[in-house]
Scaffold this motif. Structure first.
Motif, PDB file in Angstrom:
ATOM      1  N   GLN A   1      35.953  38.344  44.044  1.00 40.70           N
ATOM      2  CA  GLN A   1      35.843  37.530  45.256  1.00 40.70           C
ATOM      3  C   GLN A   1      36.233  38.292  46.520  1.00 40.70           C
ATOM      4  OE1 GLN A   1      34.452  34.146  45.087  1.00 40.70           O
ATOM      5  NE2 GLN A   1      33.856  35.431  43.357  1.00 40.70           N
ATOM      6  N   VAL A   2      37.087  39.294  46.394  1.00 35.10           N
ATOM      7  CA  VAL A   2      37.458  40.099  47.568  1.00 35.10           C
ATOM      8  C   VAL A   2      36.304  41.031  47.928  1.00 35.10           C
ATOM      9  CG1 VAL A   2      39.055  41.853  48.439  1.00 35.10           C
ATOM     10  CG2 VAL A   2      39.940  39.896  47.179  1.00 35.10           C
ATOM     11  N   CYS A   3      35.733  41.704  46.920  1.00 32.58           N
ATOM     12  CA  CYS A   3      34.574  42.567  47.177  1.00 32.58           C
ATOM     13  C   CYS A   3      33.434  41.746  47.760  1.00 32.58           C
ATOM     14  CB  CYS A   3      34.128  43.265  45.897  1.00 32.58           C
ATOM     15  SG  CYS A   3      35.269  44.550  45.364  1.00 32.58           S
TER      16      CYS A   3
ATOM     17  N   ARG B   1      31.730  43.400  39.386  1.00 35.15           N
ATOM     18  CA  ARG B   1      31.916  42.426  38.329  1.00 35.15           C
ATOM     19  C   ARG B   1      33.410  42.116  38.151  1.00 35.15           C
ATOM     20  NH1 ARG B   1      29.074  40.046  34.237  1.00 35.15           N
ATOM     21  NH2 ARG B   1      30.358  39.621  32.420  1.00 35.15           N
ATOM     22  N   VAL B   2      33.699  40.849  37.856  1.00 35.22           N
ATOM     23  CA  VAL B   2      35.088  40.431  37.652  1.00 35.22           C
ATOM     24  C   VAL B   2      35.702  41.179  36.463  1.00 35.22           C
ATOM     25  CG1 VAL B   2      34.346  38.438  36.266  1.00 35.22           C
ATOM     26  CG2 VAL B   2      36.635  38.472  37.204  1.00 35.22           C
ATOM     27  N   GLN B   3      36.951  41.598  36.635  1.00 35.26           N
ATOM     28  CA  GLN B   3      37.680  42.211  35.522  1.00 35.26           C
ATOM     29  C   GLN B   3      38.957  41.437  35.199  1.00 35.26           C
ATOM     30  OE1 GLN B   3      37.278  45.928  37.712  1.00 35.26           O
ATOM     31  NE2 GLN B   3      36.780  46.957  35.816  1.00 35.26           N
ATOM     32  N   ASN B   4      39.611  40.927  36.233  1.00 31.54           N
ATOM     33  CA  ASN B   4      40.860  40.179  36.038  1.00 31.54           C
ATOM     34  C   ASN B   4      40.753  38.825  36.718  1.00 31.54           C
ATOM     35  OD1 ASN B   4      43.186  42.978  36.494  1.00 31.54           O
ATOM     36  ND2 ASN B   4      41.958  42.405  34.737  1.00 31.54           N
ATOM     37  N   VAL B   5      41.562  37.884  36.239  1.00 34.46           N
ATOM     38  CA  VAL B   5      41.710  36.622  36.964  1.00 34.46           C
ATOM     39  C   VAL B   5      43.147  36.572  37.477  1.00 34.46           C
ATOM     40  CG1 VAL B   5      41.684  34.102  36.780  1.00 34.46           C
ATOM     41  CG2 VAL B   5      39.872  35.443  35.716  1.00 34.46           C
ATOM     42  N   HIS B   6      43.242  36.417  38.779  1.00 30.95           N
ATOM     43  CA  HIS B   6      44.527  36.512  39.470  1.00 30.95           C
ATOM     44  C   HIS B   6      45.048  35.123  39.835  1.00 30.95           C
ATOM     45  CE1 HIS B   6      47.508  37.755  42.380  1.00 30.95           C
ATOM     46  NE2 HIS B   6      46.839  37.254  43.394  1.00 30.95           N
ATOM     47  N   HIS B   7      46.370  34.947  39.761  1.00 28.00           N
ATOM     48  CA  HIS B   7      47.011  33.717  40.235  1.00 28.00           C
ATOM     49  C   HIS B   7      47.370  33.915  41.711  1.00 28.00           C
ATOM     50  CE1 HIS B   7      47.811  33.003  35.896  1.00 28.00           C
ATOM     51  NE2 HIS B   7      47.695  31.747  36.244  1.00 28.00           N
ATOM     52  N   LEU B   8      46.794  33.115  42.577  1.00 23.09           N
ATOM     53  CA  LEU B   8      47.097  33.231  44.010  1.00 23.09           C
ATOM     54  C   LEU B   8      48.586  32.993  44.252  1.00 23.09           C
ATOM     55  CD1 LEU B   8      43.965  31.354  45.321  1.00 23.09           C
ATOM     56  CD2 LEU B   8      44.436  33.777  45.651  1.00 23.09           C
ATOM     57  N   LYS B   9      49.103  31.947  43.642  1.00 26.66           N
ATOM     58  CA  LYS B   9      50.556  31.723  43.631  1.00 26.66           C
ATOM     59  C   LYS B   9      51.036  32.188  42.267  1.00 26.66           C
ATOM     60  CE  LYS B   9      50.903  28.543  47.248  1.00 26.66           C
ATOM     61  NZ  LYS B   9      50.771  29.379  48.452  1.00 26.66           N
ATOM     62  N   GLU B  10      51.950  33.106  42.267  1.00 25.07           N
ATOM     63  CA  GLU B  10      52.357  33.741  41.015  1.00 25.07           C
ATOM     64  C   GLU B  10      52.915  32.752  39.998  1.00 25.07           C
ATOM     65  OE1 GLU B  10      53.602  37.974  40.867  1.00 25.07           O
ATOM     66  OE2 GLU B  10      54.607  37.365  42.713  1.00 25.07           O
TER      67      GLU B  10
ATOM     68  N   LEU C   1      38.918  38.801  40.284  1.00 26.00           N
ATOM     69  CA  LEU C   1      39.043  40.064  41.019  1.00 26.00           C
ATOM     70  C   LEU C   1      38.666  41.244  40.130  1.00 26.00           C
ATOM     71  CD1 LEU C   1      42.535  39.611  42.764  1.00 26.00           C
ATOM     72  CD2 LEU C   1      40.286  39.276  43.791  1.00 26.00           C
ATOM     73  N   CYS C   2      38.267  42.359  40.774  1.00 24.77           N
ATOM     74  CA  CYS C   2      38.140  43.612  40.040  1.00 24.77           C
ATOM     75  C   CYS C   2      39.541  44.239  39.974  1.00 24.77           C
ATOM     76  CB  CYS C   2      37.139  44.542  40.725  1.00 24.77           C
ATOM     77  SG  CYS C   2      37.659  45.127  42.342  1.00 24.77           S
ATOM     78  N   ILE C   3      39.710  45.254  39.179  1.00 24.52           N
ATOM     79  CA  ILE C   3      41.058  45.795  38.995  1.00 24.52           C
ATOM     80  C   ILE C   3      41.632  46.391  40.292  1.00 24.52           C
ATOM     81  CG2 ILE C   3      42.383  47.608  37.779  1.00 24.52           C
ATOM     82  CD1 ILE C   3      40.807  46.754  35.234  1.00 24.52           C
ATOM     83  N   PRO C   4      40.861  47.202  41.069  1.00 27.55           N
ATOM     84  CA  PRO C   4      41.445  47.712  42.332  1.00 27.55           C
ATOM     85  C   PRO C   4      41.872  46.587  43.285  1.00 27.55           C
ATOM     86  CG  PRO C   4      39.437  48.914  41.804  1.00 27.55           C
ATOM     87  CD  PRO C   4      39.536  47.791  40.804  1.00 27.55           C
ATOM     88  N   CYS C   5      41.049  45.552  43.422  1.00 27.10           N
ATOM     89  CA  CYS C   5      41.422  44.438  44.305  1.00 27.10           C
ATOM     90  C   CYS C   5      42.630  43.685  43.749  1.00 27.10           C
ATOM     91  CB  CYS C   5      40.254  43.477  44.508  1.00 27.10           C
ATOM     92  SG  CYS C   5      38.952  44.182  45.541  1.00 27.10           S
TER      93      CYS C   5
END
Ligand SMILES: [Zn+2]
Ligand SMILES: [Zn+2]
Length: 106
Positions: free
Chosen positions: A44-46, A54-63, A80-84
């Motif tokens: 989503q950042v890219c 392509r998505v690699q990870n799913v991130h928690h906006l609030k940890e 997110l991708c891994i760098p993002c």
């Protein structure tokens, strides 16, 4: 769908620092897959920068550690991708450090 009882159990894993139990649960896999599908399997950042990755990870906006009750909420998840993903966590660290510096300064 996830029952309230099971959700409470998963949230308690986080509170008890048993994060691996949370991350290995089928409920987390299911909600993670829902987030990936919602985001069209794109970082989503890219995407916001006009790039496709392509998505690699799913991130928690609030940890999860600070907001365990949001750990299974779709609107708290971002593909997110891994760098993002690394950038997102670097930024979180920055915020903590800046806050800390302000405390020292004042
Ligand atoms: Zn990205
Ligand atoms: Zn993350």
């Amino acid at each position: 769908m996830i029952t309230d009882k099971r959700e409470t159990e998963l949230i308690n894993f986080i509170r008890q620092d048993k994060l691996m139990k949370f991350y290995k649960s089928k409920e987390w896999f299911a909600v993670r897959e829902q987030a990936r599908r919602r985001d069209n399997y794109e970082c989503q950042v890219c995407k916001s920068k006009g790039r496709y990755k392509r998505v690699q990870n799913v991130h928690h906006l609030k940890e999860v550690k600070t907001h365990p009750h949001l750990s299974l909420k779709l609107n708290n998840l971002q593909s997110l991708c891994i760098p993002c993903h690394n950038d997102a966590h670097e930024r979180l660290k920055d915020v903590v450090e800046k806050k800390f510096m302000n405390v020292e300064r004042w």
